[in-house]
Design an enzyme around this catalytic site. Sequence first.
Site, PDB file in Angstrom:
ATOM      1  N   ASP A 261      29.846  41.261  37.040  1.00 45.45           N
ATOM      2  CA  ASP A 261      29.664  41.667  38.450  1.00 45.45           C
ATOM      3  C   ASP A 261      29.792  43.183  38.638  1.00 45.45           C
ATOM      4  O   ASP A 261      29.130  43.774  39.497  1.00 45.45           O
ATOM      5  CB  ASP A 261      30.611  40.917  39.404  1.00 45.45           C
ATOM      6  CG  ASP A 261      32.068  40.924  38.964  1.00 45.45           C
ATOM      7  OD1 ASP A 261      32.377  41.486  37.901  1.00 45.45           O
ATOM      8  OD2 ASP A 261      32.906  40.348  39.692  1.00 45.45           O
TER       9      ASP A 261
ATOM     10  N   LYS B 252      40.982  34.396  36.114  1.00 42.42           N
ATOM     11  CA  LYS B 252      40.888  33.957  37.513  1.00 42.42           C
ATOM     12  C   LYS B 252      40.980  32.441  37.720  1.00 42.42           C
ATOM     13  O   LYS B 252      40.276  31.882  38.551  1.00 42.42           O
ATOM     14  CB  LYS B 252      39.588  34.472  38.135  1.00 42.42           C
ATOM     15  CG  LYS B 252      39.480  35.964  38.202  1.00 42.42           C
ATOM     16  CD  LYS B 252      38.165  36.438  38.766  1.00 42.42           C
ATOM     17  CE  LYS B 252      37.035  36.334  37.752  1.00 42.42           C
ATOM     18  NZ  LYS B 252      35.835  37.081  38.144  1.00 42.42           N
TER      19      LYS B 252
HETATM   20  C1  BGC Z   1      37.020  39.445  34.902  1.00 36.49           C
HETATM   21  C2  BGC Z   1      35.939  40.498  34.988  1.00 36.49           C
HETATM   22  C3  BGC Z   1      35.380  40.567  36.385  1.00 36.49           C
HETATM   23  C4  BGC Z   1      36.500  40.735  37.401  1.00 36.49           C
HETATM   24  C5  BGC Z   1      36.001  40.797  38.826  1.00 36.49           C
HETATM   25  C6  BGC Z   1      38.046  39.639  36.010  1.00 36.49           C
HETATM   26  O1  BGC Z   1      38.956  38.594  36.002  1.00 36.49           O
HETATM   27  O2  BGC Z   1      37.669  39.485  33.660  1.00 36.49           O
HETATM   28  O3  BGC Z   1      34.917  40.232  34.071  1.00 36.49           O
HETATM   29  O4  BGC Z   1      34.485  41.625  36.468  1.00 36.49           O
HETATM   30  O5  BGC Z   1      37.405  39.669  37.277  1.00 36.49           O
HETATM   31  O6  BGC Z   1      35.305  39.659  39.178  1.00 36.49           O
END
Ligand code: BGC
Length: 504
Positions: free
Chosen positions: A237, A202
């Site tokens: 989360d 992200k």
């Molecule tokens: C992460 C996860 C997370 C999800 C939602 C992903 O990019 O790897 O760990 O739960 O985003 O936030």
Amino acid sequence: MRKPAALVASTAVFAAAAIAAVMVRQRLREARRWARAGAVLRDLQERCAAPAERLRLVADAMAAEMRAGLASNDSEGESGSSVLLKMLVTYVDSLPSGGEKGLFYALDLGGTNFRVLRIQFGGKEQRIVNQESKGVSIPQHLMSNGSNELFDFIAAALAKFVASEGEGFHLPEGMQRQLGFTFSFPVKQNSVASGTLIKWTKGFAIDEMVGKDVVAELNKAIKRQGIDMEVTALVNDTVGTLAAGRYVDNDTVAAVILGTGTNAAYIEHMSSIPKWCGPPPESGDMVINVEWGNFRSSHLPLTEFDVALDAESLNPGEQIYEKLISGMYMGEIVRRVLLKMAQDASLFADNVPPKLEIPYILRTYHVLMMHQDTSPDLRTVGINLKEIFGIENTCCKTRKLVVDVCEVVATRGARLAAAGIHGILKKLGRDIASPEKQKTVIAVDGGVYKYYPFFAQCMESTLRDLLGEEVASSVVIKLAEDGSGTGAALLAASYSQRFQAVDD
Ligand code: BGC
């Protein structure tokens, strides 16, 4: 001197013919432009198509990858592992019972904002007695600088929040404040309250953090701020959302996040986790963080836009499913399609609007605003095109084309998300009718699900189609509002109470 009448008449005829010719040329050019733009749209529609048969293959592949991840320890290690789904063991072997009591804090970090929360739990009868929270946005540079800078920034906000604790929150005399830390990135946990970062997703890119214990880093920053607080639970989360979902509905067995990123967690039987080496927990169950964002399969409908987006991203080759579904990327896909329409079909003007070339300038909330514009002249679309890209005076036809692009991208994302949920239900054996008509609740949180009704409805109706009416009638998708934060506080509560019980 007066021109002879015949000359005047023939000049007028020539002029009219010339004007008519120009108009015909213009119309032809226009028609060609629309034809080209239409061809880009049709091609996109074809390549993004996700009919039920294809989604079933995606669901099967998801369930198969889940099994592979549960069997392989390799999946928990470095990115680059051959196993797609990490299927991370979370050490959460029991979920909140409702009996949690006391004041607990949570820190929810996972996107461009983080939140701090405090919740006073009142036990089975009173449940949540009081709660307060504060959201803080993370300056862009802190997402890629050093880890101390990020954690000091977060801990400073936490310290300020703790200092504002007032009436309605009660910490028993002599007790230390307990914190549930929601850290929404792939983490290899060593216990319920510790774990090392496997990789960032992200848009975060603090390299020195990879391989480090995130709780230890946070604890150090908390100490530097002089706060007397201890991290009792480290949760993803999805795991927080599962805990929060379970707190209100005992039939909750899985959770899904559809926000900046996407992921799922669910309750697995220990006997189905071959990679687990320790003694089985008393409950016989373990919450697994699937990390489904990293799923990919030859059945996924990928386009040239997705391939280019991935190649130019911070994590090429990774998080392919996430790049098709989540809030961080859907806006960027739409921008790339519009750019192609501007380049190939001069959709907006003879020249390509310069701002249309800026990556990530179009956010998914712009997409949802434009897509859900119900005004007859698509005014919101016009305003967005002007404010984001500086494209003025768009006609209704152009605006409609933009809406169509948003619809194709969102529909594909929503249908693929439904296939993912179908995959989890398959893994749980809940994709077929049970004689007891067992209810299955899936808790969902995240901005894409919450604020994009088209996406949520499309996902749910697709899931119904995939499951068939009978099974679908026992599956409930339920919004777990603010689940990730509340769930982390709940897990901090249940685990600190468990540890106290062990210590006493
Ligand atoms: C992460 C996860 C997370 C999800 C939602 C992903 O990019 O790897 O760990 O739960 O985003 O936030």
